[in-house]
Design a protein around this motif. Structure first.
Motif, PDB file in Angstrom:
ATOM      1  N   THR A  85      -7.229   8.274  -4.058  1.00 40.40           N
ATOM      2  CA  THR A  85      -5.851   7.929  -3.716  1.00 40.40           C
ATOM      3  C   THR A  85      -4.947   9.153  -3.597  1.00 40.40           C
ATOM      4  O   THR A  85      -5.086  10.122  -4.339  1.00 40.40           O
ATOM      5  CB  THR A  85      -5.256   6.979  -4.770  1.00 40.40           C
ATOM      6  N   PHE A  86      -4.005   9.063  -2.675  1.00 41.92           N
ATOM      7  CA  PHE A  86      -2.942  10.056  -2.564  1.00 41.92           C
ATOM      8  C   PHE A  86      -1.957   9.818  -3.723  1.00 41.92           C
ATOM      9  O   PHE A  86      -1.925   8.731  -4.303  1.00 41.92           O
ATOM     10  CB  PHE A  86      -2.231   9.927  -1.222  1.00 41.92           C
ATOM     11  N   PRO A  87      -1.129  10.821  -4.067  1.00 47.52           N
ATOM     12  CA  PRO A  87      -0.271  10.723  -5.254  1.00 47.52           C
ATOM     13  C   PRO A  87       0.581   9.454  -5.376  1.00 47.52           C
ATOM     14  O   PRO A  87       0.632   8.846  -6.442  1.00 47.52           O
ATOM     15  CB  PRO A  87       0.604  11.969  -5.147  1.00 47.52           C
ATOM     16  N   VAL A  88       1.242   9.035  -4.302  1.00 47.05           N
ATOM     17  CA  VAL A  88       2.116   7.871  -4.435  1.00 47.05           C
ATOM     18  C   VAL A  88       1.311   6.593  -4.688  1.00 47.05           C
ATOM     19  O   VAL A  88       1.756   5.687  -5.403  1.00 47.05           O
ATOM     20  CB  VAL A  88       3.035   7.712  -3.193  1.00 47.05           C
ATOM     21  N   VAL A  89       0.090   6.537  -4.147  1.00 53.37           N
ATOM     22  CA  VAL A  89      -0.771   5.380  -4.394  1.00 53.37           C
ATOM     23  C   VAL A  89      -1.331   5.443  -5.820  1.00 53.37           C
ATOM     24  O   VAL A  89      -1.454   4.428  -6.501  1.00 53.37           O
ATOM     25  CB  VAL A  89      -1.914   5.302  -3.367  1.00 53.37           C
ATOM     26  N   THR A  90      -1.658   6.644  -6.281  1.00 48.78           N
ATOM     27  CA  THR A  90      -2.095   6.816  -7.657  1.00 48.78           C
ATOM     28  C   THR A  90      -1.025   6.308  -8.615  1.00 48.78           C
ATOM     29  O   THR A  90      -1.322   5.602  -9.587  1.00 48.78           O
ATOM     30  CB  THR A  90      -2.374   8.303  -7.963  1.00 48.78           C
ATOM     31  N   ALA A  91       0.228   6.652  -8.328  1.00 51.37           N
ATOM     32  CA  ALA A  91       1.335   6.219  -9.179  1.00 51.37           C
ATOM     33  C   ALA A  91       1.494   4.703  -9.149  1.00 51.37           C
ATOM     34  O   ALA A  91       1.670   4.057 -10.188  1.00 51.37           O
ATOM     35  CB  ALA A  91       2.631   6.901  -8.744  1.00 51.37           C
ATOM     36  N   THR A 111      -1.939  -9.457  -7.944  1.00 48.15           N
ATOM     37  CA  THR A 111      -2.003  -8.922  -6.584  1.00 48.15           C
ATOM     38  C   THR A 111      -0.593  -8.669  -6.080  1.00 48.15           C
ATOM     39  O   THR A 111       0.262  -9.567  -6.126  1.00 48.15           O
ATOM     40  CB  THR A 111      -2.709  -9.897  -5.638  1.00 48.15           C
ATOM     41  N   ILE A 112      -0.353  -7.473  -5.646  1.00 51.74           N
ATOM     42  CA  ILE A 112       0.934  -7.130  -5.030  1.00 51.74           C
ATOM     43  C   ILE A 112       0.691  -6.901  -3.547  1.00 51.74           C
ATOM     44  O   ILE A 112      -0.155  -6.071  -3.160  1.00 51.74           O
ATOM     45  CB  ILE A 112       1.555  -5.883  -5.690  1.00 51.74           C
ATOM     46  N   LYS A 113       1.389  -7.663  -2.739  1.00 48.83           N
ATOM     47  CA  LYS A 113       1.235  -7.571  -1.290  1.00 48.83           C
ATOM     48  C   LYS A 113       2.594  -7.278  -0.674  1.00 48.83           C
ATOM     49  O   LYS A 113       3.495  -8.112  -0.680  1.00 48.83           O
ATOM     50  CB  LYS A 113       0.679  -8.887  -0.734  1.00 48.83           C
ATOM     51  N   GLY A 114       2.740  -6.053  -0.175  1.00 48.41           N
ATOM     52  CA  GLY A 114       4.011  -5.648   0.406  1.00 48.41           C
ATOM     53  C   GLY A 114       3.871  -5.230   1.849  1.00 48.41           C
ATOM     54  O   GLY A 114       2.762  -5.067   2.368  1.00 48.41           O
ATOM     55  N   ASP A 115       5.016  -5.025   2.484  1.00 49.95           N
ATOM     56  CA  ASP A 115       4.986  -4.599   3.893  1.00 49.95           C
ATOM     57  C   ASP A 115       5.069  -3.083   4.021  1.00 49.95           C
ATOM     58  O   ASP A 115       5.225  -2.555   5.120  1.00 49.95           O
ATOM     59  CB  ASP A 115       6.097  -5.281   4.689  1.00 49.95           C
ATOM     60  N   GLY A 116       4.953  -2.381   2.889  1.00 52.82           N
ATOM     61  CA  GLY A 116       4.910  -0.929   2.919  1.00 52.82           C
ATOM     62  C   GLY A 116       3.528  -0.435   3.310  1.00 52.82           C
ATOM     63  O   GLY A 116       2.584  -1.226   3.477  1.00 52.82           O
ATOM     64  N   PRO A 117       3.349   0.875   3.449  1.00 55.89           N
ATOM     65  CA  PRO A 117       2.084   1.420   3.939  1.00 55.89           C
ATOM     66  C   PRO A 117       0.883   1.202   3.019  1.00 55.89           C
ATOM     67  O   PRO A 117      -0.256   1.236   3.501  1.00 55.89           O
ATOM     68  CB  PRO A 117       2.376   2.915   4.115  1.00 55.89           C
ATOM     69  N   ILE A 118       1.096   0.953   1.716  1.00 57.94           N
ATOM     70  CA  ILE A 118      -0.055   0.671   0.847  1.00 57.94           C
ATOM     71  C   ILE A 118      -0.688  -0.660   1.227  1.00 57.94           C
ATOM     72  O   ILE A 118      -1.900  -0.826   1.163  1.00 57.94           O
ATOM     73  CB  ILE A 118       0.346   0.651  -0.646  1.00 57.94           C
ATOM     74  N   GLY A 119       0.131  -1.607   1.643  1.00 59.52           N
ATOM     75  CA  GLY A 119      -0.380  -2.928   2.013  1.00 59.52           C
ATOM     76  C   GLY A 119      -0.541  -3.820   0.809  1.00 59.52           C
ATOM     77  O   GLY A 119       0.397  -4.499   0.403  1.00 59.52           O
ATOM     78  N   GLN A 120      -1.704  -3.835   0.222  1.00 62.30           N
ATOM     79  CA  GLN A 120      -1.977  -4.723  -0.907  1.00 62.30           C
ATOM     80  C   GLN A 120      -2.690  -3.957  -2.018  1.00 62.30           C
ATOM     81  O   GLN A 120      -3.506  -3.072  -1.762  1.00 62.30           O
ATOM     82  CB  GLN A 120      -2.853  -5.895  -0.449  1.00 62.30           C
ATOM     83  N   MET A 121      -2.369  -4.316  -3.262  1.00 62.52           N
ATOM     84  CA  MET A 121      -3.079  -3.779  -4.422  1.00 62.52           C
ATOM     85  C   MET A 121      -3.502  -4.956  -5.297  1.00 62.52           C
ATOM     86  O   MET A 121      -2.730  -5.889  -5.507  1.00 62.52           O
ATOM     87  CB  MET A 121      -2.185  -2.842  -5.245  1.00 62.52           C
ATOM     88  N   THR A 122      -4.719  -4.899  -5.796  1.00 62.66           N
ATOM     89  CA  THR A 122      -5.247  -5.953  -6.654  1.00 62.66           C
ATOM     90  C   THR A 122      -5.817  -5.325  -7.922  1.00 62.66           C
ATOM     91  O   THR A 122      -6.575  -4.360  -7.855  1.00 62.66           O
ATOM     92  CB  THR A 122      -6.350  -6.756  -5.946  1.00 62.66           C
ATOM     93  N   VAL A 123      -5.423  -5.883  -9.071  1.00 58.76           N
ATOM     94  CA  VAL A 123      -5.935  -5.415 -10.364  1.00 58.76           C
ATOM     95  C   VAL A 123      -6.376  -6.608 -11.181  1.00 58.76           C
ATOM     96  O   VAL A 123      -5.675  -7.626 -11.245  1.00 58.76           O
ATOM     97  CB  VAL A 123      -4.878  -4.603 -11.138  1.00 58.76           C
ATOM     98  N   THR A 124      -7.537  -6.499 -11.810  1.00 58.43           N
ATOM     99  CA  THR A 124      -8.092  -7.552 -12.661  1.00 58.43           C
ATOM    100  C   THR A 124      -8.380  -6.993 -14.049  1.00 58.43           C
ATOM    101  O   THR A 124      -8.857  -5.863 -14.183  1.00 58.43           O
ATOM    102  CB  THR A 124      -9.392  -8.113 -12.062  1.00 58.43           C
ATOM    103  N   CYS A 137      -4.643   6.139   1.209  1.00 59.67           N
ATOM    104  CA  CYS A 137      -4.157   7.398   1.787  1.00 59.67           C
ATOM    105  C   CYS A 137      -2.759   7.236   2.382  1.00 59.67           C
ATOM    106  O   CYS A 137      -2.597   7.108   3.602  1.00 59.67           O
ATOM    107  CB  CYS A 137      -5.135   7.905   2.848  1.00 59.67           C
ATOM    108  N   VAL A 138      -1.770   7.213   1.499  1.00 57.13           N
ATOM    109  CA  VAL A 138      -0.375   7.066   1.929  1.00 57.13           C
ATOM    110  C   VAL A 138       0.380   8.338   1.559  1.00 57.13           C
ATOM    111  O   VAL A 138       0.339   8.785   0.407  1.00 57.13           O
ATOM    112  CB  VAL A 138       0.286   5.845   1.258  1.00 57.13           C
ATOM    113  N   ASP A 139       1.068   8.903   2.525  1.00 56.07           N
ATOM    114  CA  ASP A 139       1.849  10.116   2.287  1.00 56.07           C
ATOM    115  C   ASP A 139       3.239   9.911   2.869  1.00 56.07           C
ATOM    116  O   ASP A 139       3.416   9.906   4.087  1.00 56.07           O
ATOM    117  CB  ASP A 139       1.153  11.326   2.936  1.00 56.07           C
ATOM    118  N   ILE A 140       4.216   9.708   2.001  1.00 57.28           N
ATOM    119  CA  ILE A 140       5.596   9.484   2.446  1.00 57.28           C
ATOM    120  C   ILE A 140       6.507  10.462   1.713  1.00 57.28           C
ATOM    121  O   ILE A 140       6.123  11.028   0.690  1.00 57.28           O
ATOM    122  CB  ILE A 140       6.050   8.027   2.190  1.00 57.28           C
TER     123      ILE A 140
END
Length: 295
Positions: A35-41, A67-80, A95-98
């Motif tokens: 993951t890129f830094p903002v996705v890691t965070a 599950t977080i589903k947004g319209d930003g460049p990450i799209g969706q994140m899922t954690v169990t 791979c998001v770089d903003i």
């Protein structure tokens, strides 16, 4: 020290609190998903909050998925997370770089965007419990606080933080959840609100060397907090080749037949941990034969 959660009560058990050091699991997720830094965070915050929420479960086989589903460049994140502190998760786009929100501040909210947060709890009942709220800021902490307050009618404060080094590795990750029980007094609520308004951020507290126990003391010290449990947590995916083979056995016969007729080995990747499992044509034939025998 490995990651862990502390569970505590305060103000004569009218307040309950959780704090976590999730540095290692966040670092592991970064390594597995590149993951890129903002996705890691973003993933670090989501995993930390989900792990603390999971520690509220009581059943031996309970599982929680957020599950977080947004319209930003990450799209969706899922954690169990399961009831044993095993956490796993993945982002749709690692791979998001903003641009930074401001100097030194990753813009997680912009990377997530507007959308929904869905909570699914498998508590061993006939159907899992599902709850969904609109994302408030996409910063994760605010969104969990809103979920607890609206869906579970439990007023809550949630603080999450992930600090990234200049080489993109994880320096610190952690957070806290403070929840008001039904019999909490107004004076107690006012005292907590005042402390939260003047407290350092989670990243600042961890950078100062504070442990989860220290965070609880800093936030609830005047309310006589008592830590009653320490729960180890880790990034762990229980996938195996046998489990993946079991999943392959559930796909339509025609698809399995086509894979076999293609005459080439296939690779199946686990979304949660990026592990890759290879299956030869002979192994695919065995999976199909075994399924036919079981019918």
């Amino acid at each position: 020290m490995s990651d862990y959660i502390v569970r505590a009560t305060a103000a004569n058990e009218t307040v309950r609190a959780f704090a976590i050091d999730s540095t290692e699991m966040t670092a592991t997720a970064r390594e597995k998903h590149h993951t890129f830094p903002v996705v890691t965070a973003a993933m670090g915050r989501l995993m930390g909050a989900t792990a603390m929420m999971g520690s509220m479960m009581k059943g031996e086989d309970d599982k929680l998925t957020v599950t977080i589903k947004g319209d930003g460049p990450i799209g969706q994140m899922t954690v169990t997370v399961d009831s044993h502190g095993n956490v796993k998760g993945f982002p749709a786009n690692p791979c998001v770089d903003i641009p930074l929100k401001y100097a030194g501040k990753l813009d997680v909210g912009a990377a997530v965007g507007a959308g929904t947060m869905t909570v699914s709890m498998d508590l061993g009942l006939k159907e899992p419990y599902n709850g969904q709220v609109e994302l408030q800021t996409g910063e994760i902490g605010d969104d969990f606080a809103y979920y607890f307050t609206t869906s579970e009618q439990t007023p809550s404060a949630v603080g999450l933080g992930v600090m990234i080094n200049t080489d993109s590795t994880v320096r610190h990750a952690g957070g806290f959840i403070i929840q008001m029980m039904p019999d909490v007094e107004e004076e107690t609520i006012a005292a907590i609100e005042k402390v939260l308004q003047n407290s350092k951020s989670v990243s600042e507290m961890m950078e100062a060397g504070m442990t989860p126990e220290d965070m609880i003391q800093a936030l609830l010290g005047d309310l006589n907090p008592e830590i009653f449990e320490t729960v180890p947590v880790r990034f762990h995916c229980g996938c195996t080749k046998e489990k993946v083979a079991g999943a392959l056995a559930t796909i339509q016969t025609g698809e399995l037949d086509q894979m076999i007729q293609d005459g080439e080995d296939i690779e199946v990747k686990c979304h949660f941990c990026n592990s890759t499992y290879k299956f030869s044509v002979e192994e695919l034939k065995e999976i199909l034969e075994k399924r036919n025998e079981e019918k």
